[in-house]
Each structure stands twice: as C-alpha cells, then as structure tokens.
Design an enzyme around this catalytic site. Structure first.
Site, PDB file in Angstrom:
ATOM      1  CD  GLU A 147      -3.201  -6.292   3.625  1.00 30.02           C
ATOM      2  OE1 GLU A 147      -2.553  -5.527   3.685  1.00 30.02           O
ATOM      3  OE2 GLU A 147      -3.310  -7.031   2.828  1.00 30.02           O
ATOM      4  CD  GLU A 158      -3.038  -1.224   2.240  1.00 27.15           C
ATOM      5  OE1 GLU A 158      -4.087  -0.690   2.002  1.00 27.15           O
ATOM      6  OE2 GLU A 158      -2.552  -1.351   3.263  1.00 27.15           O
TER       7      GLU A 158
END
Length: 268
Positions: free
Chosen positions: A151, A131
C-alpha cells in the site's frame, strides 16, 4: 452498502452473487472469490456479498473456507487469492470513504464469526487480499503464494487490519518489514514466520483446507465456538471469562455424551 437478501433459513441462496462462488455443506461454507478478470480485486460488490455470507454464518454458525481462483496449467493461467482492493474504485475514494472503513468492517466481521475461518491461499494475496487472509483463524498456502502489503507504494497505508493483526501474527520486526518496505513474501517466507501453518501443492490445497475443516467439525461445535470467543477476549477478561465459559460447557449435553463415550472406549 446495497443490502442483499439471499438467505433462505438454514441455506444461503447465492444465485444472485456476481463475485463469489459458494458451496454449502451441513458443517461448512466454502466461498471462492470470483473476479478472475481483475485478479479477484475486492470491490464494493464483493464486500456486499461477503456481508451476506457473514449474516448467514452469524445466524447459522458453520466453518468458513475462503479461497481464490485456482491456476490452470493447460490454459496457462496462474492462481490468485486476491490482488488487493479494486484500484479503480480506490482511486476515486475520498476521506469520508476511508472513514467508513469499508474493507476493515467486513474483515473484522469475518474475524468475529462464531466458527473458525480457514483461508486457502495460492498465488497473489496482496493488500486487501492479504488483510482478508490475516482475518482468518487458519491460513494454508502453496509454494506459489505471494503475500504482502504494498500500500505505501500507492501513497496509502494498509488500513484494513494489517497494522495490528500482522503484529499479533508474526511479531513487530516482521510486520514492520512487510508494512514499511512493501516486501512481498513467498510461500516459504510465510511458513518460516508462521503466517501460514502449512504449505501444500496447489492441486491439494482445497483438500488440505477441507481436511482441517473435518478435524474442527469432529469437535463439539459449542466448545469450538466458545473457545474461539474466549481466545479473542481481552487479557483483562481472563481468567473470569474462562471460568464462566467452562461453567456453561459443563452443563451441555455434549459434554456428558462425549465424556461418557471416552470412558466407554477406555473400558474396551
């Protein structure tokens, strides 16, 4: 967040940093993530130090180069950009911590820096590390790059920009495959879908990043800054914002000097 004050005018004093290595030049700031013992997991200290970097670059706009720990074939260690958020800290965070947007806040600040951000990626670039890379304007990788968002395998979601930045970068089908299946992309995968602009060998990664920075630095800095800002403006702001920004640039001395230099070269 613990506030750090390591800025001395036009120069960033990073001597007190514990998680970042910094090299500053007149037109750029090279920042290396440096927690190799935990594969550069992004913890609160790193977030705090990245905020200091951003504060400096907001006051003194320069190109930002982000990189991780290079591999060492002799020592047998592999390169890593960032393996994600620090799981030990993440395990203890609760709802209020999530609502604070610790990582999304710093990644958004990096994305909005006045001058372009270049991410040089080698090895694991996962979770929060991915990210962070998505927040850059340019991404250069190596064949050993491994990028993705696992995740959901940890019972959470990629909540620091991946759910919307990734779709903008590579389109909905590829973004869903990464986010909903936990697929980890190879360097070749990243190049194929446009997540990185080029692949280079690890030994030339930083040279390639600096070469790109050289190309950007050769442009008029104000024109680059305004072009980046206008590019990221919402659709409804166009074309008015383009016209206003161009009007500003038409009055800059650099516009006259650079156009005159172009005309002078053409006469030769």
């Amino acid at each position: 967040m613990t506030e750090l004050r390591n800025d001395t005018g036009t120069h960033l004093d990073a001597s007190g940093f514990a998680t970042l290595l910094v090299e500053e030049r007149e037109d750029r700031l090279a920042v290396r993530l440096h927690r190799p013992e935990v594969r550069n997991a992004i913890d609160q200290a790193m977030v705090d130090e990245l905020h200091v970097v951003c504060a400096h670059l907001e006051r003194t706009p320069k190109i930002l180069l982000l990189s991780g720990t290079p591999g060492d074939p002799e020592a047998g260690t592999k390169a890593v950009f960032a393996s994600g958020a620090d799981i030990a800290q993440l395990r203890e965070r609760r709802r209020d911590d999530a609502l604070a947007g610790i990582n999304s806040g710093i990644f958004d600040r990096i994305a909005k820096l006045p001058m372009p951000v270049i991410a040089a990626l080698d090895g694991f670039t996962l979770g929060g590390g991915a990210e962070l890379a998505y927040a850059a304007d340019f991404r250069i990788g190596t064949p050993a790059l491994r990028m993705g968002n696992p995740e959901t395998s940890l019972g959470i979601m990629a909540a620091a920009g991946a759910t919307w930045r990734l779709k903008e970068l590579v389109g909905e089908p590829a973004a869903k495959q990464i986010l909903l299946t936990g697929k980890v992309l190879t360097g070749e995968d990243c190049l194929r879908i446009g997540l990185v602009t080029e692949l280079v060998e690890p030994g030339t990664l930083m040279d390639a990043a600096h070469a790109l920075a050289d190309t950007i630095a050769a442009q008029d800095p104000l024109a680059v800054r305004i072009s980046k800002a206008v590019f990221h403006a919402p659709r409804e702001a166009h074309p008015v914002i383009d016209t206003l920004a161009q009007g500003m640039l038409f009055e800059s001395q650099a516009k006259f000097d650079r156009m005159q230099a172009f005309l002078d070269r053409k006469k030769k």
